[in-house]
Design a protein around this motif. Structure first.
Motif, PDB file in Angstrom:
ATOM      1  N   UNK A  26       0.863  -1.296  -0.003  1.00  0.00           N
ATOM      2  CA  UNK A  26       0.081  -0.112   0.043  1.00  0.00           C
ATOM      3  C   UNK A  26       0.676   1.295  -0.088  1.00  0.00           C
ATOM      4  N   UNK A  27       1.487   1.650  -1.148  1.00  0.00           N
ATOM      5  CA  UNK A  27       2.395   2.514  -0.977  1.00  0.00           C
ATOM      6  C   UNK A  27       2.024   3.954  -0.910  1.00  0.00           C
ATOM      7  N   UNK A  28       0.799   4.122  -1.456  1.00  0.00           N
ATOM      8  CA  UNK A  28       0.060   5.563  -1.078  1.00  0.00           C
ATOM      9  C   UNK A  28      -1.126   5.721   0.080  1.00  0.00           C
ATOM     10  N   UNK A  29      -1.114   4.606   0.763  1.00  0.00           N
ATOM     11  CA  UNK A  29      -2.179   4.696   1.838  1.00  0.00           C
ATOM     12  C   UNK A  29      -1.583   4.365   3.386  1.00  0.00           C
ATOM     13  N   UNK A  30      -1.303   5.467   4.010  1.00  0.00           N
ATOM     14  CA  UNK A  30      -0.655   5.002   5.170  1.00  0.00           C
ATOM     15  C   UNK A  30      -1.792   4.344   6.251  1.00  0.00           C
ATOM     16  N   UNK A  31      -3.152   4.549   6.105  1.00  0.00           N
ATOM     17  CA  UNK A  31      -3.833   3.886   6.991  1.00  0.00           C
ATOM     18  C   UNK A  31      -3.965   2.423   6.570  1.00  0.00           C
ATOM     19  N   UNK A  32      -3.683   2.050   5.618  1.00  0.00           N
ATOM     20  CA  UNK A  32      -3.871   0.592   5.053  1.00  0.00           C
ATOM     21  C   UNK A  32      -2.763  -0.029   5.299  1.00  0.00           C
ATOM     22  N   UNK A  33      -1.609   0.799   5.502  1.00  0.00           N
ATOM     23  CA  UNK A  33      -0.216   0.361   5.755  1.00  0.00           C
ATOM     24  C   UNK A  33      -0.291  -0.075   7.241  1.00  0.00           C
ATOM     25  N   UNK A  34      -1.022   0.666   7.999  1.00  0.00           N
ATOM     26  CA  UNK A  34      -0.836   0.510   9.625  1.00  0.00           C
ATOM     27  C   UNK A  34      -1.766  -0.905   9.814  1.00  0.00           C
ATOM     28  N   UNK A  35      -2.881  -0.891   9.190  1.00  0.00           N
ATOM     29  CA  UNK A  35      -3.662  -2.106   9.034  1.00  0.00           C
ATOM     30  C   UNK A  35      -3.005  -3.356   8.882  1.00  0.00           C
ATOM     31  N   UNK A  36      -2.283  -3.236   7.955  1.00  0.00           N
ATOM     32  CA  UNK A  36      -1.417  -4.369   7.293  1.00  0.00           C
ATOM     33  C   UNK A  36      -0.398  -4.761   8.424  1.00  0.00           C
ATOM     34  N   UNK A  37       0.167  -3.892   9.142  1.00  0.00           N
ATOM     35  CA  UNK A  37       1.121  -4.005  10.078  1.00  0.00           C
ATOM     36  C   UNK A  37       0.563  -4.720  11.244  1.00  0.00           C
ATOM     37  N   UNK A  38      -0.702  -4.184  11.516  1.00  0.00           N
ATOM     38  CA  UNK A  38      -1.199  -4.551  12.795  1.00  0.00           C
ATOM     39  C   UNK A  38      -1.705  -6.043  12.561  1.00  0.00           C
ATOM     40  N   UNK A  39      -2.225  -6.318  11.449  1.00  0.00           N
ATOM     41  CA  UNK A  39      -2.736  -7.727  11.112  1.00  0.00           C
ATOM     42  C   UNK A  39      -1.304  -8.766  11.013  1.00  0.00           C
ATOM     43  N   UNK A  40      -0.322  -8.324  10.548  1.00  0.00           N
ATOM     44  CA  UNK A  40       0.877  -9.072  10.324  1.00  0.00           C
ATOM     45  C   UNK A  40       1.523  -9.405  11.784  1.00  0.00           C
ATOM     46  N   UNK A  41       1.716  -8.497  12.530  1.00  0.00           N
ATOM     47  CA  UNK A  41       2.235  -8.428  13.714  1.00  0.00           C
ATOM     48  C   UNK A  41       1.454  -9.467  14.744  1.00  0.00           C
ATOM     49  N   UNK A  42       0.171  -9.452  14.813  1.00  0.00           N
ATOM     50  CA  UNK A  42      -0.735 -10.344  15.321  1.00  0.00           C
ATOM     51  C   UNK A  42      -0.646 -11.607  14.648  1.00  0.00           C
ATOM     52  N   UNK A  43      -0.560 -11.842  13.488  1.00  0.00           N
ATOM     53  CA  UNK A  43      -0.236 -13.174  12.603  1.00  0.00           C
ATOM     54  C   UNK A  43       0.922 -13.611  13.303  1.00  0.00           C
ATOM     55  N   UNK A  44       1.920 -12.876  13.335  1.00  0.00           N
ATOM     56  CA  UNK A  44       3.441 -13.267  13.798  1.00  0.00           C
ATOM     57  C   UNK A  44       3.299 -13.831  15.381  1.00  0.00           C
ATOM     58  N   UNK A  45       2.597 -13.079  15.893  1.00  0.00           N
ATOM     59  CA  UNK A  45       2.489 -13.344  17.593  1.00  0.00           C
ATOM     60  C   UNK A  45       1.680 -14.691  17.699  1.00  0.00           C
ATOM     61  N   UNK A  46       0.717 -15.002  16.739  1.00  0.00           N
ATOM     62  CA  UNK A  46      -0.234 -16.196  16.903  1.00  0.00           C
ATOM     63  C   UNK A  46       0.585 -17.220  16.546  1.00  0.00           C
ATOM     64  N   UNK A  47       1.609 -17.061  15.316  1.00  0.00           N
ATOM     65  CA  UNK A  47       2.253 -18.326  15.028  1.00  0.00           C
ATOM     66  C   UNK A  47       3.183 -18.665  16.056  1.00  0.00           C
ATOM     67  N   UNK A  48       3.937 -17.627  16.623  1.00  0.00           N
ATOM     68  CA  UNK A  48       4.680 -18.099  17.556  1.00  0.00           C
ATOM     69  C   UNK A  48       4.191 -18.632  19.010  1.00  0.00           C
ATOM     70  N   UNK A  49       3.054 -18.369  19.119  1.00  0.00           N
ATOM     71  CA  UNK A  49       2.202 -19.154  20.359  1.00  0.00           C
ATOM     72  C   UNK A  49       1.100 -20.147  19.992  1.00  0.00           C
ATOM     73  N   UNK A  50       1.603 -20.794  18.873  1.00  0.00           N
ATOM     74  CA  UNK A  50       0.824 -21.720  18.430  1.00  0.00           C
ATOM     75  C   UNK A  50       0.995 -22.920  19.224  1.00  0.00           C
ATOM     76  N   UNK A  51      -0.159 -23.665  19.764  1.00  0.00           N
ATOM     77  CA  UNK A  51       0.004 -24.586  20.389  1.00  0.00           C
ATOM     78  C   UNK A  51      -0.098 -26.130  19.569  1.00  0.00           C
TER      79      UNK A  51
END
Length: 245
Positions: A26-51
């Motif tokens: 999302x080169x021209x959309x700061x809001x979508x960039x932030x959403x992407x970062x939030x989703x991906x960091x949550x995904x990383x955390x979930x992957x690391x905590x996977x049971x």
């Protein structure tokens, strides 16, 4: 609007890569960039905590698949969760109506068909459905097989074509029209076979695939006959052979 994310819990190189991909996506959309970062960091955390407790034996395989097949941490986490659930369901699958050795053989076979447990689970479900179908068809068709064949034989011999020109062996015309035995097409070992007689080598589940082919149209004669027998039993008191004394 974005949920708070503890970025300190994300390794610097991982967070940097996520932010880099956000700008590319999302080169021209700061809001979508932030959403992407939030989703991906949550995904990383979930992957690391996977049971992986229900799939401990294949933990490394699932992680390797996720890392190699997906770039997104959200997708990696989703894949791992799906694979863990599928592996656990495969392990627990033991229907009471199917012998244990048959189920074990199914599981051995599906393990060679696909690396992903979700795909193996789909194959196992299909194999179980197939086994039950064949078992039930054999139980239903076995006692009435001879009756089905005789009924179809009567119907198949009642075909007539008035346009056929008949000539004797010495070439003399003998008139129009001829009766003939219509062929039945069966599915045997996955291939079509056409028969007019001799069905003894067909399994019960193959016999019931028999149909008349009329150009692009088909008439499932054996399934229709089975429905007629069901109707006669339900509405007219017909007694199936297995129910006779």
């Amino acid at each position: 609007m974005n949920e708070k994310v503890d970025f300190t819990a994300i390794p610097a190189e991982i967070l940097a890569d996520i932010r880099k991909r956000a700008k590319v996506e999302w080169p021209d959309d700061r809001e979508w960039q932030e959403d992407f970062i939030t989703v991906e960091t949550k995904g990383y955390a979930a992957f690391q905590a996977m049971d992986f407790s229900e799939a401990a034996l294949v933990r490394d395989d699932i992680i390797t698949q996720a890392m190699e097949c997906f770039e997104s941490w959200e997708e990696r986490a989703s894949h791992a969760e799906t694979e863990i659930d599928a592996y656990a369901e495969i392990a627990m699958t033991a229907p009471n109506d199917i012998p244990a050795d048959v189920i074990n053989k199914m599981k051995q076979d599906i393990a060679t068909e696909a690396d992903w447990f979700a795909m193996q689970l789909d194959s196992l479900r299909g194999a179980i459905d197939g086994y039950r179908y064949v078992r039930d068809i054999r139980e239903k068709v076995g006692p009435i097989r001879e009756l089905l064949v005789r009924m179809e034989g009567i119907i198949g011999k009642e075909c007539y074509n008035g346009n056929i020109q008949n000539y004797s062996s010495w070439g003399e015309w003998e008139g129009e029209g001829r009766s003939f035995r219509y062929p039945v097409t069966f599915i045997q070992n996955g291939a079509e076979v056409k028969r007019r007689t001799s069905y003894s080598d067909l399994a019960h589940e193959e016999l019931v695939t028999g149909y008349y082919k009329f150009g692009a149209n088909e008439l499932s004669i054996y399934r229709a006959l089975m429905q007629i027998i069901d109707m006669l039993e339900t509405e007219y008191g017909f007694v199936r052979p297995e129910a006779r004394d």
